[in-house]
Design a protein around this motif. Sequence first.
Motif: not given
Length: 557
Positions: A222-229, A208-220
Motif C-alpha cells: 500500500x505504498x509503504x515500506x514494510x518488512x517480510x515479518x 518470526x521476527x528474526x526469520x522475517x528480518x522485522x527491522x529491514x523494510x525491504x518490501x512495499x
Amino acid sequence: MPSSTSRRTVIKTGALFMALGLTSCTGSPSPSPTPALPSTAAPGTEPAQTFTFGTASRPLGLDPALSSDVESYRITRQILEGLVGVDQTTGKPTPLLATEWNESDEGRAYTFKLRSGVTFQDGTPFNADAVCANFNRWFAFSADLRRQAPGSSFKGVFKAHADEAALSIFKSCTAVSADTVRIDLTQRFTAFLQALTLPACAIASPAALAAGTADVLDQVRSGNPVSRFATKPVGTGPFSLAAWDEASVRLVTHPDYWGDRGQIATINFVTYDHPQTRLQALLDGKIDGFDAVTVGNFDQLVKRGMQIVQRDPFSVMYLGINQEVPVLQNEKVRQAIELAIDKETLIRKFFIDNTAKASQFVPPKISGFNNEAPSLGHDPVKAKAYLAQGGYKGEELKFYYPLNATRPYLPTPEKIYAEISRQLTAVGLNIKPVPVDWSDGYLQKVRSPGDHALHLLGWNGAYADADNFVGPLFGEKNGEFGYQDPQVFSKINRARGLPAGDERNELYHSINAQIAATVPAVPIAFPISALALSDRVSNYPASPVLNEVFTKVQLKS
C-alpha cells in the motif's frame, strides 16, 4: 440527517465503559487486575462461521510496532496480543498474556506473572524471554528505521529509544523466570498499564521476527515500506494470517489458541474505498458489516432498518499546521487560520449527529479536559485583520488531504477539504491543493518533515489518559507540526509521572490551554464514529479505543 428520535430505533451504543465515565480509569493503574470475563461460547464448540467485514482502506503493514493506522491495527488485534487487555465494561486494565502484576519502586517497576502454556502461532513458546525480546527490539529501533516507519508508537509512549537512552522512560526488561518478567522505568509513568494495551505493545514471536528480518523494510505494501515479518505476522492471538492481497485480508482461527475461540473460523477483511460501495456491499449481502458510516449513507441505513452501532467519541479531527513553513511561524497567521474555520458548518455537513465541536485535543470524558480552553471562534473579518498584522502577503500554502480514505475521525476527507479550503480562501489565504491517495503514503508524507503547510488528519485515542492525546502530538518537536515549545514539552513530561488527582488534572488543563493559545494545529471535532451491521450479527464488541477482537462477535445461527 435523521432526528435523534428516529435513530434510537436502529442505533446501539457500543463500549459501555465510556458511558459509565472514563474518568474512573484515567487515574493511577491498580496493581490488582480485574478478573477476565467468562467465556460465552459453548464448551467444546469448534468455530465454523465466516465473517466478512468491509474496511475503508487497505492496511499499511501488519507489524503493529511500526504501523499505527486503524485498518492495520484492526487486523493485528486479532493476531497478536499484549500483556494487558481492556475490560469492555470498565475500561480498566485486565489480564491477557499477563495474569497478574504488581507495582514497586514508587511506580518505576512492574512485575508481571505470565500466562502459562501459551505458544505462538509458529509453535514457539511464549515466555519472559519472548516479552523482553520484544521490548528490547522496540527500544533499539534505529533513527533510520523510525524515519522509514513514522507509524512507530514506542517513542510517543516511552519518549526515546536506545540512541537517546537518558531521555527514555523505558529502562530495562528482565526475565526473572520463565513465567515472570519485570519492566523497569526511569521514572513513574501513571498510564503505563493503559499504554500496554496499545496494539503497538503486542508481543510477537521472536523466531518470526528474526526469520522475517522485522527491522529491514525491504518490501512495499500500500505504498509503504514494510518488512517480510509485516506481511506475515505471528503472535499468540486467536487468528492467524492466511492470505493478503490488494483487495482483502483473510484470517483463520488458530486451533491451539489458549483462550475462547468464539464462533468464527474465517474472517475476510475486504476493502471498499468509497462509502457508497461499502453500503451497497452490505445491502447486497456481500459483507456482514462495515466501519466508518458517513453522513451520506446514514440516512439510507436508517431507511433500510439496518443495525448501526455507535461508538462514543474518542478521537479528534484537526487541521495540521507546519511551522517549518516560514510564514506559519507567525502566531497571528496561525490564529487567522483558526478564525477562518467555521467548525459548526463542518460538523453539521460532514459528521454524525452528536459530534462535538473541539477547542482542544483531549476529549471531554477524559480527566484533564479543560472546560475553559481558549478558542478564538469563527470570525472571518478578524481573520483578515490578523493576516495583515502577521505580514501575510499571499504566500502559497500547500494543503495536503487524503483521497480514497474514510477514517473514524475523518469520514469524507475530499468534501471536508473542499469546505475548509473555501473558508480559508475567503479570508485571503492562497491555498494550493495537494491530494494524496491514502495508500500512497499519505500518513508518512504529512508526519514527516516536508513542504506540507496544512493537512487534514486526526488522532484516535488508544487508551483512556490525556497523555495519549497530547503526548504523541505535542510532547516534542516532530515532522508533522514543526512545533517547538520547551515549556509545553516539559509540562507534558511532568504530567505523565504525577499520581492521578487534582494536581495532574490541573497540569493537563494548563497544557491544553497553552497548546490552544499558540495554535500548532486547529482541533475541529470530537467525531462520533459508527459501524453498520447485517441482521446476521447479534452482537459486536464496539469499543471507542477500537479494541474489537472478533472472537466476541456473536452471529445468529
